[in-house]
Design a protein around this motif. Sequence first.
Motif, mmCIF file in Angstrom:
data_model
loop_
_atom_site.group_PDB
_atom_site.id
_atom_site.type_symbol
_atom_site.label_atom_id
_atom_site.label_comp_id
_atom_site.label_asym_id
_atom_site.label_seq_id
_atom_site.Cartn_x
_atom_site.Cartn_y
_atom_site.Cartn_z
ATOM 1 N N UNK A 163 0.802 -1.211 0.000
ATOM 2 C CA UNK A 163 0.000 0.000 0.000
ATOM 3 C C UNK A 163 0.834 1.258 0.000
ATOM 4 N N UNK A 164 1.910 1.274 0.774
ATOM 5 C CA UNK A 164 2.792 2.448 0.814
ATOM 6 C C UNK A 164 3.546 2.606 -0.493
ATOM 7 N N UNK A 165 3.976 1.497 -1.092
ATOM 8 C CA UNK A 165 4.640 1.563 -2.381
ATOM 9 C C UNK A 165 3.737 2.173 -3.450
ATOM 10 N N UNK A 166 2.461 1.883 -3.362
ATOM 11 C CA UNK A 166 1.510 2.398 -4.349
ATOM 12 C C UNK A 166 1.319 3.913 -4.221
ATOM 13 N N UNK A 167 1.695 4.479 -3.100
ATOM 14 C CA UNK A 167 1.495 5.919 -2.859
ATOM 15 C C UNK A 167 2.795 6.704 -2.982
ATOM 16 N N UNK A 168 3.781 6.139 -3.603
ATOM 17 C CA UNK A 168 5.070 6.832 -3.734
ATOM 18 C C UNK A 168 4.923 8.132 -4.510
ATOM 19 N N UNK A 169 5.483 9.224 -3.995
ATOM 20 C CA UNK A 169 5.360 10.514 -4.710
ATOM 21 C C UNK A 169 6.190 10.539 -5.983
#
Length: 210
Positions: free
Chosen positions: A204-210
């Motif tokens: 989930x955090x990887x999917x939100x990478x800026x």
Amino acid sequence: MEETEAARLREVLSVARIAEYEARCDGQTMAALRLHCWNTEICAAFYGPLQYLEVALRSVLSRELVRLFQRADWWEDADLHFGAQRKISEARDQLRRQGRTATPDQIENELPFGFWASLLGPGNNYDQRLWRTALHRAFPGYRGGRRELHRNLDHLRVLRNKIAHHCPIYHRHLQADHHTILQCLGYIDAGLAGWVDRYSRVPGVLACRP
């Protein structure tokens, strides 16, 4: 975030530290700070899976070594190389400084991830004495040699240490790192690997990478 605030945070967090992120963001300080925040978030997400791997690795290796040498302080008979013996001495000394009893369990709890991974490492005489006689049983889901297994664990040791020392990890192939953690957990116990995968925040955090 205003540019003046971004400049102030750049100073507080260390110009040299943020400059590394700015280099990745075409010199834009605000974009660099956003990447810095995301790096913190992905480090936090990796903490859980790495913790389970470290705890499981310590548990299963200790179990097999206790069985092999028939004593809780198995290192007394294992003829470990100097670096490993030093880690045990450091753990014992640390416990004594804290006023705690240096029992075998307590000593093992003080030993770092790198110690346990080193028991599978190349360049020593552990293959016949430890791996073939005992340690291979700690990984029922694994069919390869110890060198490849050690290579994967040592790769994750580097990741763990970078996270522990607040270093950038955004440049790593983090999806592959997550896969390697789950793969190593699967070598130990497929059910544990599935459980960690189910609750891991990393995708989930990887999917939100800026």
